[in-house]
Design an enzyme around this catalytic site. Structure first.
Site, PDB file in Angstrom:
ATOM      1  N   ARG A   2      -9.090   1.303   9.146  1.00 31.00           N
ATOM      2  CA  ARG A   2      -8.721  -0.087   9.380  1.00 31.00           C
ATOM      3  C   ARG A   2      -9.839  -0.834  10.095  1.00 31.00           C
ATOM      4  O   ARG A   2      -9.706  -2.033  10.343  1.00 31.00           O
ATOM      5  CB  ARG A   2      -7.474  -0.135  10.236  1.00 31.00           C
ATOM      6  N   ARG A  23      -0.659  -9.668  13.084  1.00 32.49           N
ATOM      7  CA  ARG A  23      -1.170  -8.546  12.281  1.00 32.49           C
ATOM      8  C   ARG A  23      -2.067  -9.050  11.151  1.00 32.49           C
ATOM      9  O   ARG A  23      -3.062  -8.400  10.812  1.00 32.49           O
ATOM     10  CB  ARG A  23      -0.007  -7.723  11.720  1.00 32.49           C
ATOM     11  N   LYS A  73       0.829  -1.209   0.000  1.00 32.64           N
ATOM     12  CA  LYS A  73       0.000   0.000   0.000  1.00 32.64           C
ATOM     13  C   LYS A  73       0.866   1.263   0.000  1.00 32.64           C
ATOM     14  O   LYS A  73       0.587   2.196  -0.732  1.00 32.64           O
ATOM     15  CB  LYS A  73      -0.911   0.045   1.246  1.00 32.64           C
ATOM     16  N   ARG A 128      11.536  -6.404   4.715  1.00 34.62           N
ATOM     17  CA  ARG A 128      11.216  -4.975   4.709  1.00 34.62           C
ATOM     18  C   ARG A 128      12.120  -4.210   5.672  1.00 34.62           C
ATOM     19  O   ARG A 128      12.445  -4.676   6.755  1.00 34.62           O
ATOM     20  CB  ARG A 128       9.760  -4.779   5.113  1.00 34.62           C
ATOM     21  N   ARG A 181      11.364  -3.086  11.307  1.00 32.78           N
ATOM     22  CA  ARG A 181      10.342  -2.640  12.249  1.00 32.78           C
ATOM     23  C   ARG A 181      10.089  -3.744  13.257  1.00 32.78           C
ATOM     24  O   ARG A 181      10.028  -4.903  12.904  1.00 32.78           O
ATOM     25  CB  ARG A 181       9.039  -2.359  11.494  1.00 32.78           C
TER      26      ARG A 181
HETATM   27  P1  AMP Z   1       1.196   0.253   9.205  1.00 24.88           P
HETATM   28  O1  AMP Z   1       2.477   0.981   9.015  1.00 24.88           O
HETATM   29  O2  AMP Z   1       0.059   0.849   8.400  1.00 24.88           O
HETATM   30  O3  AMP Z   1       1.317  -1.236   9.012  1.00 24.88           O
HETATM   31  O4  AMP Z   1       0.771   0.481  10.746  1.00 24.88           O
HETATM   32  C1  AMP Z   1       1.587   0.029  11.788  1.00 24.88           C
HETATM   33  C2  AMP Z   1       0.786  -0.083  13.067  1.00 24.88           C
HETATM   34  O5  AMP Z   1       0.239   1.201  13.406  1.00 24.88           O
HETATM   35  C3  AMP Z   1      -0.405  -1.014  12.997  1.00 24.88           C
HETATM   36  O6  AMP Z   1      -0.047  -2.373  13.237  1.00 24.88           O
HETATM   37  C4  AMP Z   1      -1.282  -0.447  14.108  1.00 24.88           C
HETATM   38  O7  AMP Z   1      -0.788  -0.817  15.390  1.00 24.88           O
HETATM   39  C5  AMP Z   1      -1.064   1.044  13.958  1.00 24.88           C
HETATM   40  N1  AMP Z   1      -2.023   1.658  13.014  1.00 24.88           N
HETATM   41  C6  AMP Z   1      -1.761   2.267  11.811  1.00 24.88           C
HETATM   42  N2  AMP Z   1      -2.896   2.731  11.256  1.00 24.88           N
HETATM   43  C7  AMP Z   1      -3.889   2.389  12.101  1.00 24.88           C
HETATM   44  C8  AMP Z   1      -5.299   2.578  12.080  1.00 24.88           C
HETATM   45  N3  AMP Z   1      -5.925   3.185  11.043  1.00 24.88           N
HETATM   46  N4  AMP Z   1      -6.023   2.096  13.135  1.00 24.88           N
HETATM   47  C9  AMP Z   1      -5.439   1.484  14.170  1.00 24.88           C
HETATM   48  N5  AMP Z   1      -4.108   1.263  14.263  1.00 24.88           N
HETATM   49  C10 AMP Z   1      -3.344   1.720  13.231  1.00 24.88           C
END
Ligand code: AMP
Length: 210
Positions: free
Chosen positions: A88, A167, A13, A123, A156
């Site tokens: 999400r 996840r 994404k 990653r 990460r």
């Molecule tokens: P990402 O980089 O989008 O994979 O986000 C990393 C982490 O941030 C996720 O595993 C969640 O813990 C948190 N996170 C990011 N966006 C959201 C969202 N829209 N709602 C809830 N948690 C989020």
């Protein structure tokens, strides 16, 4: 044009959000990057989010909705934006509706779970600016050093194998229902994530004109 990119963690994404950003001149907004920045800076939202993020769980809706609302109110969003990682959950999508945001299109990037697990292991992210790389698919020019800002690139914490499985589970339980939510509104387009990033990008840009 207001767009949402939907898909499992590691589906690509962030990469496609950047491609659309370049092509259409609208900002890509990643709630994950914003939350990581908040954690790094020790802000109240960051402190509230850290524990959830480290475990691969979703941060509570009210925290994320607050951050997103402030961001899309900024000047650069006035001609549209691309949301990467938001909404999400169905309540987050409903919050967008309540903010009066009209979503034009939702692009789902579909990648099977087995491929995701393999991809996330390679990653790397920049600790300075948050840029995303991959050891095989999108390496930095100098190993371990960000092309954009020269900071270190790191794994990460939530890309560690056990957390990745959690996840994916969270994605299927909480986020995948958004596909039905937006399909019902006639806004969902699915792009099958390809082995080659370039091909996924072509399909994504084509999906915008569908
Ligand atoms: P990402 O980089 O989008 O994979 O986000 C990393 C982490 O941030 C996720 O595993 C969640 O813990 C948190 N996170 C990011 N966006 C959201 C969202 N829209 N709602 C809830 N948690 C989020």
């Amino acid at each position: 044009m207001n767009l949402i990119l939907l898909g499992a963690p590691g589906a690509g994404k962030g990469t496609q959000a950047e491609v659309i950003c370049q092509a259409k001149g609208i900002p890509a907004i990643s709630t994950g990057n914003m939350l990581r920045e908040a954690v790094k800076n020790g802000t109240p939202s960051g402190l509230a989010a850290k524990g959830y993020m480290d475990k691969g769980e979703l941060v509570p809706d009210d925290v994320v909705i607050g951050i997103l609302k402030d961001r899309i109110a900024e000047e650069d969003c006035k001609n549209g934006f691309i949301l990467d990682g938001f909404p999400r959950t169905v309540p987050q999508a409903e919050a967008l509706d309540r903010m009066g945001v009209t979503i034009d299109k939702v692009i789902e990037i579909y990648v099977p779970d087995e491929t995701i697990a393999k991809r996330l292991g390679g990653r790397r992210v920049c600790e300075g600016c948050g840029a995303s790389y991959h050891l095989d698919y999108k390496p930095t020019r100098v190993e371990g050093v960000c092309d954009s800002c020269g900071s270190r690139t790191v794994i990460r914490k939530d890309d560690e194998p056990a957390t990745v499985l959690d996840r994916l589970k969270v994605y299927h339980e909480k986020t995948a229902p958004l596909k039905d939510f937006y399909f019902a509104q006639g806004k969902l387009v699915t792009v099958i994530g390809q082995e080659e990033v370039q091909k996924t990008s072509e399909l994504t840009l084509a999906a915008l004109d569908d």
